[in-house]
Design an enzyme around this catalytic site. Structure first.
Site, PDB file in Angstrom:
ATOM      1  N   HIS A 184       0.831  -1.213   0.000  1.00  0.00           N
ATOM      2  CA  HIS A 184       0.000   0.000   0.000  1.00  0.00           C
ATOM      3  C   HIS A 184       0.860   1.254   0.000  1.00  0.00           C
ATOM      4  O   HIS A 184       0.552   2.235  -0.659  1.00  0.00           O
ATOM      5  CB  HIS A 184      -0.877   0.042   1.250  1.00  0.00           C
ATOM      6  CG  HIS A 184      -1.984  -0.955   1.213  1.00  0.00           C
ATOM      7  ND1 HIS A 184      -2.659  -1.253   0.063  1.00  0.00           N
ATOM      8  CD2 HIS A 184      -2.532  -1.708   2.175  1.00  0.00           C
ATOM      9  CE1 HIS A 184      -3.575  -2.160   0.325  1.00  0.00           C
ATOM     10  NE2 HIS A 184      -3.519  -2.462   1.605  1.00  0.00           N
ATOM     11  N   ARG A 291      -9.969  -5.567 -12.083  1.00  0.00           N
ATOM     12  CA  ARG A 291      -9.806  -6.801 -11.304  1.00  0.00           C
ATOM     13  C   ARG A 291     -10.851  -6.807 -10.197  1.00  0.00           C
ATOM     14  O   ARG A 291     -10.596  -6.394  -9.072  1.00  0.00           O
ATOM     15  CB  ARG A 291      -8.400  -6.865 -10.706  1.00  0.00           C
ATOM     16  CG  ARG A 291      -7.289  -7.061 -11.726  1.00  0.00           C
ATOM     17  CD  ARG A 291      -5.952  -7.201 -11.026  1.00  0.00           C
ATOM     18  NE  ARG A 291      -4.934  -7.768 -11.865  1.00  0.00           N
ATOM     19  CZ  ARG A 291      -3.949  -7.055 -12.447  1.00  0.00           C
ATOM     20  NH1 ARG A 291      -3.889  -5.767 -12.271  1.00  0.00           N
ATOM     21  NH2 ARG A 291      -3.048  -7.653 -13.196  1.00  0.00           N
ATOM     22  N   ARG A 327     -13.700  -7.604 -15.449  1.00  0.00           N
ATOM     23  CA  ARG A 327     -13.395  -9.030 -15.355  1.00  0.00           C
ATOM     24  C   ARG A 327     -14.140  -9.652 -14.179  1.00  0.00           C
ATOM     25  O   ARG A 327     -14.172  -9.069 -13.095  1.00  0.00           O
ATOM     26  CB  ARG A 327     -11.887  -9.226 -15.191  1.00  0.00           C
ATOM     27  CG  ARG A 327     -11.484 -10.688 -15.197  1.00  0.00           C
ATOM     28  CD  ARG A 327      -9.987 -10.837 -15.195  1.00  0.00           C
ATOM     29  NE  ARG A 327      -9.426 -10.577 -13.883  1.00  0.00           N
ATOM     30  CZ  ARG A 327      -8.126 -10.679 -13.602  1.00  0.00           C
ATOM     31  NH1 ARG A 327      -7.276 -11.028 -14.562  1.00  0.00           N
ATOM     32  NH2 ARG A 327      -7.685 -10.433 -12.406  1.00  0.00           N
ATOM     33  N   GLU A 427      -4.697 -16.908 -20.811  1.00  0.00           N
ATOM     34  CA  GLU A 427      -3.620 -16.908 -19.823  1.00  0.00           C
ATOM     35  C   GLU A 427      -3.210 -18.324 -19.417  1.00  0.00           C
ATOM     36  O   GLU A 427      -2.404 -18.501 -18.525  1.00  0.00           O
ATOM     37  CB  GLU A 427      -3.993 -16.053 -18.607  1.00  0.00           C
ATOM     38  CG  GLU A 427      -5.328 -16.358 -17.985  1.00  0.00           C
ATOM     39  CD  GLU A 427      -5.667 -15.396 -16.835  1.00  0.00           C
ATOM     40  OE1 GLU A 427      -4.788 -14.682 -16.341  1.00  0.00           O
ATOM     41  OE2 GLU A 427      -6.838 -15.399 -16.436  1.00  0.00           O
ATOM     42  N   ASN A 450       0.911 -12.272 -17.262  1.00  0.00           N
ATOM     43  CA  ASN A 450       1.392 -12.615 -15.917  1.00  0.00           C
ATOM     44  C   ASN A 450       1.202 -14.108 -15.675  1.00  0.00           C
ATOM     45  O   ASN A 450       2.098 -14.803 -15.213  1.00  0.00           O
ATOM     46  CB  ASN A 450       0.621 -11.841 -14.842  1.00  0.00           C
ATOM     47  CG  ASN A 450       0.774 -10.343 -15.008  1.00  0.00           C
ATOM     48  OD1 ASN A 450       1.700  -9.890 -15.656  1.00  0.00           O
ATOM     49  ND2 ASN A 450      -0.137  -9.584 -14.434  1.00  0.00           N
ATOM     50  N   ASP A 451       0.005 -14.583 -15.988  1.00  0.00           N
ATOM     51  CA  ASP A 451      -0.258 -16.007 -15.788  1.00  0.00           C
ATOM     52  C   ASP A 451       0.227 -16.854 -16.952  1.00  0.00           C
ATOM     53  O   ASP A 451       0.685 -17.977 -16.748  1.00  0.00           O
ATOM     54  CB  ASP A 451      -1.755 -16.244 -15.544  1.00  0.00           C
ATOM     55  CG  ASP A 451      -2.107 -15.927 -14.108  1.00  0.00           C
ATOM     56  OD1 ASP A 451      -1.404 -16.423 -13.210  1.00  0.00           O
ATOM     57  OD2 ASP A 451      -3.059 -15.157 -13.886  1.00  0.00           O
ATOM     58  N   ARG A 461       4.708 -16.928 -10.106  1.00  0.00           N
ATOM     59  CA  ARG A 461       4.962 -15.517 -10.406  1.00  0.00           C
ATOM     60  C   ARG A 461       5.319 -14.703  -9.171  1.00  0.00           C
ATOM     61  O   ARG A 461       5.853 -13.603  -9.286  1.00  0.00           O
ATOM     62  CB  ARG A 461       3.761 -14.895 -11.132  1.00  0.00           C
ATOM     63  CG  ARG A 461       2.487 -14.947 -10.338  1.00  0.00           C
ATOM     64  CD  ARG A 461       1.273 -14.632 -11.207  1.00  0.00           C
ATOM     65  NE  ARG A 461       0.798 -13.280 -11.054  1.00  0.00           N
ATOM     66  CZ  ARG A 461      -0.357 -12.825 -11.533  1.00  0.00           C
ATOM     67  NH1 ARG A 461      -1.125 -13.623 -12.259  1.00  0.00           N
ATOM     68  NH2 ARG A 461      -0.736 -11.601 -11.343  1.00  0.00           N
ATOM     69  N   CYS A 498      -2.969  -7.528 -21.273  1.00  0.00           N
ATOM     70  CA  CYS A 498      -3.151  -6.797 -20.019  1.00  0.00           C
ATOM     71  C   CYS A 498      -2.212  -7.252 -18.903  1.00  0.00           C
ATOM     72  O   CYS A 498      -2.417  -6.923 -17.747  1.00  0.00           O
ATOM     73  CB  CYS A 498      -4.605  -6.881 -19.555  1.00  0.00           C
ATOM     74  SG  CYS A 498      -5.131  -8.550 -19.168  1.00  0.00           S
TER      75      CYS A 498
HETATM   76  C1  PEP Z   1      -2.459 -11.735 -16.097  1.00  0.00           C
HETATM   77  O1  PEP Z   1      -2.489 -12.889 -15.664  1.00  0.00           O
HETATM   78  O2  PEP Z   1      -1.608 -11.322 -16.906  1.00  0.00           O
HETATM   79  C2  PEP Z   1      -3.453 -10.741 -15.634  1.00  0.00           C
HETATM   80  C3  PEP Z   1      -3.520  -9.545 -16.170  1.00  0.00           C
HETATM   81  O3  PEP Z   1      -4.281 -11.087 -14.611  1.00  0.00           O
HETATM   82  P1  PEP Z   1      -3.851 -11.124 -13.071  1.00  0.00           P
HETATM   83  O4  PEP Z   1      -2.516 -10.423 -12.956  1.00  0.00           O
HETATM   84  O5  PEP Z   1      -4.927 -10.431 -12.337  1.00  0.00           O
HETATM   85  O6  PEP Z   1      -3.781 -12.578 -12.798  1.00  0.00           O
HETATM   86 MG    MG Z   2      -4.166 -13.649 -14.608  1.00  0.00          MG
END
Ligand code: PEP
Ligand code: MG
Length: 582
Positions: A184, A291, A327, A427, A450-451, A461, A498
């Site tokens: 934060h 999110r 989402r 993802e 990311n995933d 991750r 994203c």
């Molecule tokens: C991702 O997985 O790239 C993503 C944008 O979703 P999150 O980071 O919320 O898992």
């Molecule tokens: Mg994700």
């Protein structure tokens, strides 16, 4: 020079203002039986006072009310209050000791869960405990508010409330011993535009009150008692950054178009509606990823349909006529919600998560979808995005639930907008390889790197031990991205990206070459990505990508990309230092 995590960019010069709350001692003694009722009253009075001070702070800083609301909720949490009360009545501990014992118990539970998300919640519990304690002992906040204007605040840790209080004093920078780029304190420091270095070990022992200090929040450096040469060097760095920053700011608000005319949409990722004004001010053209799971965090009960409709409505309203992609919840793995009781899993990242959880617990998914559809239909704007889809069956099953709820709403007399579009997050590796099929059952793709990287390369991750293996330019990842974008193009649906790598200016040319229609990223990253994309030709990006796809190793791809970017836009590398923390 001490090193930490550069959590909020910028270079600042100032004098150390030390806040070391850990040295504060609190009474710790047993009370006589007949004093217990009095101690409980003292505890409750302190909670009330701490609540009032947070409410007052909230009024002064409405942009941060979500975090403060979470702290207010924690102050009412029975686990804290009943726990402390029991220590007073059963064990005859004085109110301060009882409160600290209850805080300790709650921390212990978070410790047992032990992932990064809960580590952050653990410090929230500490902050809440500290505020109640200081209300009891009448100490603490005076010292924070006493920071002079040129202060660099050096502390073991700061609560979000502390950070906001400090912003009123316009301090120059923040340095703490704990906390990471996603804490934060980091998020608020960035929002308030205060350079910050967090995770700077032993700084409270090494820094003396009043010492001259330089903080480079981009590089994560803290220089104590610098000599003339170092001061001159950091002034040079600051001037360079200021020039580049001014150049970025001048372009905010212009559409992002490459020199040869390729248009790329730049959108914001948000967790709470309050982030939208700052994202728009950075030039985001809409929200590419909301999110929504953050609506569940810190709530004792599941949010009801109305809460979903209100949160989504607030986002759509704050955006005016700009687009928003909402989402459905991605709860599970590293994002837990109190009200969602999940079975203990050995491997939560491979467990009940996102749409899988929704399909296992349909009422929860139905409630959210109804809230989303109501907000979207009332405004005839917005789309729904489904996370962690791994098969056509899952996608069809979720869409069936959505269709049923849309019919049901219509039957209840609620107008439903038929223009609502539904997208799929790509993802999971399986989703990449069946992207052509998935595209038949949805309206757009959003690739979550990311995933996708986590599951493609088999690395957690959030695990620092394997962070060096987290490579967006791994040939296996690049080829997956190429396939996913290709499927979208073949089926004629839009595709955006994203994941965090959308915010890295040095990767922007590769993502451009892949053909993404839009990139969605933390709002503050939009200016630097626009800066790079509006200087890199689409033709050159496609040629660069083709060469990258011929490589065997991540290292060779990285060298090619760095070289191309360095030649075309040398400043991109300087922008990269800030990007790493965005
Ligand atoms: C991702 O997985 O790239 C993503 C944008 O979703 P999150 O980071 O919320 O898992
Ligand atoms: Mg994700």
């Amino acid at each position: 020079m001490l090193e930490g995590i550069g959590a909020s960019p910028g270079v600042a010069f100032g004098h150390v203002h030390l806040i070391d709350r850990r040295r504060a001692t609190h009474p710790k003694f047993h009370i006589p039986e007949q004093q217990a009722a009095l101690e409980v009253q003292r505890l409750l009075a302190a909670v009330t006072e701490a609540r009032l001070s947070l409410i007052a702070l909230k009024e002064r800083a409405p942009d941060h009310s979500a975090i403060l609301d979470a702290h207010l909720l924690m102050m009412e949490d029975p686990m804290l209050l009943d726990g402390a009360r029991r220590y007073i009545t059963d064990e005859k501990r004085c109110a301060e000791w009882a409160l600290r014992s209850a805080v300790h118990d709650i921390r212990g539970r978070f410790d047992a869960l032990g992932d990064a998300y809960f580590r952050e919640r653990r410090s929230d519990v500490d902050f809440v405990g500290d505020r109640i304690l200081s209300a009891m002992t009448n100490t603490d906040s005076g010292r924070i508010e006493a920071a002079p204007k040129d202060a660099v605040v050096v502390a073991h840790d700061l609560s979000p409330a502390d950070t906001i209080a400090l912003s009123k004093r316009k301090v120059r920078a923040i340095v703490t011993e704990v906390g990471g780029a996603t804490s934060h304190t980091a998020i608020l420091a960035r929002a308030l535009d205060i350079p910050a270095v967090l995770g700077c070990a032993h700084v409270t022992e090494r820094a003396g009150a009043g010492d001259l200090v330089i903080v480079d929040g981009s590089a994560g450096e803290v220089v104590l008692e610098p000599d003339e040469a170092l001061i001159a060097r950091y002034h040079g760095v600051a001037d360079e950054r200021a020039l580049l920053f001014a150049a970025l700011q001048r372009e905010v608000g212009q559409p992002c178009v490459t020199p040869d005319g390729r248009r790329v949409g730049l959108l914001a990722n948000i967790e709470i509606p309050e982030e939208i004004p700052a994202a728009l001010a950075s030039g985001a053209e809409g929200v590419g990823l909301y999110r929504s799971e953050f609506l569940y965090v810190n709530r004792a009960e599941l949010p009801n349909e109305q809460a979903h409709a209100e949160a989504c409505g607030a986002i759509l309203d704050a955006l005016g006529d700009k687009p928003a992609t909402l989402r459905t919840f991605d709860i599970g793995s590293d994002k837990m919600a109190k009200a969602v009781k999940l079975p203990r899993e050995h491997n939560p990242a491979l467990g009940l998560r996102a749409c899988r959880l929704g399909l296992a617990r349909p009422p929860m998914l139905r409630t959210q979808l109804r809230g989303m559809v109501r907000a979207i239909s009332a405004r005839q704007r917005g789309s729904i995005l489904l996370p962690m889809i791994g098969s056509v069956e899952e996608l069809v099953a979720v869409r069936e639930i959505l269709d049923q709820e849309m019919h049901q709403l219509t039957a209840e007399g609620v107008p439903v907008w038929r223009g609502l579009k539904v997208g799929v997050m790509i993802e999971l590796p399986a989703a990449v390889w069946i992207a052509d099929e998935l595209a038949r059952y949805c309206d757009f793709f959003s690739v979550g790197t990311n995933d996708l990287i986590q599951y493609s390369l088999g690395i957690d991750r959030g695990n620092e031990q394997v962070a060096h293996l987290y490579q967006p330019l791994h040939p296996g990842v690049l080829r997956a991205l190429e396939h996913a974008v290709g499927a979208a193009k073949r089926r004629g649906i839009p595709v955006s990206l994203c994941g965090e790598c959308a915010s890295d200016p040095a990767l922007a040319p590769v993502l451009l070459g892949l053909g993404f229609d839009a990139l969605s990223m933390p709002g503050q990253a939009v200016p630097r990505v626009r800066y790079v994309l509006s200087r890199f030709r689409f033709d050159d990006a496609k040629a660069l990508l083709a060469e990258c796809l011929r490589q065997e190793r991540a290292r060779d791809v990285e060298a090619l990309v760095t070289d191309a970017v360095q030649r075309a836009i040398p400043q991109a590398i300087a922008l990269l230092r800030d990007a790493a923390h965005g």
